[in-house]
Design a protein around this motif. Structure first.
Motif, PDB file in Angstrom:
ATOM      1  N   ILE A 146       0.864  -1.176   0.000  1.00 52.06           N
ATOM      2  CA  ILE A 146       0.000   0.000   0.000  1.00 52.06           C
ATOM      3  C   ILE A 146       0.903   1.230   0.000  1.00 52.06           C
ATOM      4  N   SER A 147       0.782   2.026  -1.019  1.00 49.45           N
ATOM      5  CA  SER A 147       1.661   3.187  -1.155  1.00 49.45           C
ATOM      6  C   SER A 147       1.089   4.422  -0.461  1.00 49.45           C
ATOM      7  N   ASP A 148      -0.227   4.561  -0.508  1.00 47.87           N
ATOM      8  CA  ASP A 148      -0.872   5.724   0.104  1.00 47.87           C
ATOM      9  C   ASP A 148      -1.631   5.244   1.328  1.00 47.87           C
ATOM     10  N   LYS A 149      -0.940   5.250   2.463  1.00 45.97           N
ATOM     11  CA  LYS A 149      -1.502   4.647   3.659  1.00 45.97           C
ATOM     12  C   LYS A 149      -2.640   5.456   4.250  1.00 45.97           C
ATOM     13  N   ALA A 150      -2.499   6.769   4.256  1.00 50.28           N
ATOM     14  CA  ALA A 150      -3.543   7.596   4.864  1.00 50.28           C
ATOM     15  C   ALA A 150      -3.485   9.023   4.347  1.00 50.28           C
ATOM     16  N   GLY A 151      -3.406   9.149   3.028  1.00 51.40           N
ATOM     17  CA  GLY A 151      -3.456  10.477   2.448  1.00 51.40           C
ATOM     18  C   GLY A 151      -2.205  11.305   2.623  1.00 51.40           C
ATOM     19  N   ASP A 152      -1.042  10.657   2.755  1.00 54.71           N
ATOM     20  CA  ASP A 152       0.219  11.387   2.886  1.00 54.71           C
ATOM     21  C   ASP A 152       1.330  10.554   2.259  1.00 54.71           C
ATOM     22  N   PRO A 153       2.278  11.194   1.552  1.00 51.68           N
ATOM     23  CA  PRO A 153       3.301  10.437   0.809  1.00 51.68           C
ATOM     24  C   PRO A 153       4.485   9.969   1.639  1.00 51.68           C
ATOM     25  N   TYR A 154       4.633  10.460   2.863  1.00 47.09           N
ATOM     26  CA  TYR A 154       5.878  10.212   3.607  1.00 47.09           C
ATOM     27  C   TYR A 154       6.121   8.736   3.865  1.00 47.09           C
ATOM     28  N   TYR A 155       5.091   7.998   4.259  1.00 43.73           N
ATOM     29  CA  TYR A 155       5.254   6.589   4.629  1.00 43.73           C
ATOM     30  C   TYR A 155       5.932   5.799   3.507  1.00 43.73           C
TER      31      TYR A 155
END
Length: 510
Positions: free
Chosen positions: A409-418
């Motif tokens: 999952i690249s977009d875990k919660a609406g933010d790119p940092y993860y």
């Protein structure tokens, strides 16, 4: 290529003709003797929930799907964080001030209080290692509706974390051990729970955010895609997600009965190019050869081709990459001194150009590996495939690959940092192909603490664009979220890219 795909797809999917015809069972038939005039939606789920504790592992995804639990913040259809149980949040350095929605109540009528929220966040951190940072924060109750979280260092992703379904807010005083009972805030409450089996929910008559349109829902455990197909054809269920390509094709033929919704979601297929074993020309030739659009077409609607790791609608998904160009790929290889031999492969000094592609079989990566092998063969690159059961314990850990496939999952919660931190930061687990760029590391460090949303998007786009331009990675496709509903069913989060939403107060059926 088509012959290979026919074999691969033929073994992975059942065709619609195997299932037979559907009958005319009425939509919304109530379970277990309930009145038939009630609006009860019936759904199939491929996951067998063993406990109702939303804080444990990924259980919160399913209590959220059932419409039972809610979080302080919510991810909308545009992948933007919006308030839910919380009314607002603001940061002063490392200290966040969060004000709760004064209307928010649990299903038993008790108010959602700062103290109860803090207890939930701490408990989730204690039993779910992915949120262990919540045990390290300092919390304080300010007033009846406000509390603070001191994260120690500036942490702009906090509200994104607070939108994670595992951080659902439950009434810990009245939920027991949460294994079979749960008092939460959602528009529905558990009415019957069979661990590993059927789950029934009923309308929460005290829902704080408006009366649910449905009387309830039943979730049947159906791990096989073919079972769900047969069940909806027979009128036994009304909707489900994770529709296979063969089933989707059948639903498209019956628009008078079914509505099919397909959107790119957040799970990414990508590959890592090993800079320790492939030079710049070979990496670029590889990226110029891999045709994501063709791969998406062969995977028959289950994925959408992508340029970068994030959906193009996101502000941090604005990157570009070169279109496939076999002629340019060949020119790069020939510029390195390779010539085509009688078998159609490039060689130099009597040695065939052969690369090692490592993958694991889940998430259609076996199909992707075969497609990439065939595409690279057509350009003259010989590919040896190696399938591993545990990628993290083998090629990801050892770097023993030229091309390494992975899915996450690249977009875990609406933010790119993860995703960026996991794949491009120095020492990150999935930066295992030798990518090094000092400017990128500075930008990642800046992204870690940058609080301005527009600036965060700008930094993320710069970082990902650099990884693309340096041919460190190849971003292939985002899995589609495919939802089928019987006509008249609506509002099952079919346009939301996140898998952990389904029922809401607005879910309805004619």
């Amino acid at each position: 290529m088509k012959k290979i795909l026919a074999v691969l797809l033929g073994t992975g999917f059942m065709t619609a003709s195997l299932y037979g015809c559907h009958n005319s069972t009425a939509v919304g038939t109530a379970p277990k003797g309930q009145a038939s005039d009630k609006k009860i939606i019936r759904v199939s789920e491929s996951f067998a929930l063993q406990t109702l504790d939303p804080h444990l592992d990924y259980q919160g995804w399913y209590t959220s799907i059932y419409g039972v639990t809610e979080t302080l913040f919510h991810m909308n259809d545009q992948s933007t964080v919006t308030p839910l149980l919380a009314e607002s949040a603001s940061a002063n350095g490392a200290v966040w001030s969060i004000r709760l929605n004064e209307k928010a109540f649990f299903s038993n009528g008790d108010p959602v209080t700062p103290d109860m929220v803090i207890r939930n966040l701490k408990e989730a951190g204690e039993i779910n290692f992915r949120f262990s940072n919540f045990t390290k924060y300092t919390y304080a109750v300010v007033d009846k509706y406000t509390f603070t979280i001191d994260t120690g260092t500036i942490y702009p992703m906090l509200i994104n974390d607070l939108a994670s379904p595992e951080l659902a807010i439950a009434d810990l005083d009245h939920s027991g051990d949460k294994k079979t009972g749960l008092v939460a805030t959602g528009p529905f409450v558990i009415s019957s729970f069979e661990p590993g089996g059927t789950i029934e929910v009923a309308r929460n008559e005290q829902y704080w955010n408006g009366k649910a349109k449905l009387d309830g829902a039943v979730f049947y455990y159906m791990p096989e895609a073919g079972t769900s197909f047969l069940a909806i054809q027979n009128g036994e269920i009304d909707t489900y997600t994770s529709v296979t390509s063969d089933a989707a094709e059948q639903y498209r033929k019956e628009p008078e009965t079914y509505t099919l919704t397909t959107i790119p979601a957040t799970r990414l297929q990508f590959y890592i190019l090993n800079e320790n074993r492939m030079n710049a020309s070979l990496r670029k030739a590889t990226n110029l050869t891999i045709d994501s659009k063709a791969i998406g077409a062969y995977l028959n609607g289950t994925v959408s081709e992508t340029v970068g790791p994030f959906g193009p609608s996101a502000s941090y998904g604005k990157v570009t990459k070169a279109k496939p160009d076999v002629k340019a790929a060949k020119a790069l290889l020939e510029g390195d001194g390779y010539t085509i031999n009688s078998d159609g492969y490039y060689e130099k000094d009597g040695k065939v150009l052969s690369i090692h592609l490592a993958y694991y079989a889940a998430r259609s990566l076996d199909t992707l590996a075969a497609l990439m092998q065939e595409q690279l063969k057509e350009v003259g690159i010989h590919v040896v495939l190696t399938c591993e059961e545990d990628p993290d314990g083998t090629y990801i850990a050892t770097g023993d690959f030229d091309i390494g496939l992975f899915c996450m999952i690249s977009d875990k919660a609406g933010d790119p940092y993860y995703f960026i931190n996991c794949t491009l930061a120095d020492g990150a687990p999935y930066n295992c192909g030798g990518f090094k760029n000092d400017q990128v590391q500075l930008m990642i460090k800046e992204l870690e603490t940058e609080t301005d949303t527009n600036k965060r998007a700008q930094l993320a786009n710069q970082v990902i664009q650099t990884a693309i331009d340096e041919d460190a990675f190849g971003y292939v496709a985002l899995f589609n979220k495919i939802t089928v509903t019987r006509n008249g069913v609506k509002g099952v989060a079919e346009n939301n890219p996140f898998d952990f939403y389904f029922l809401s107060a607005d879910t309805d059926m004619d």
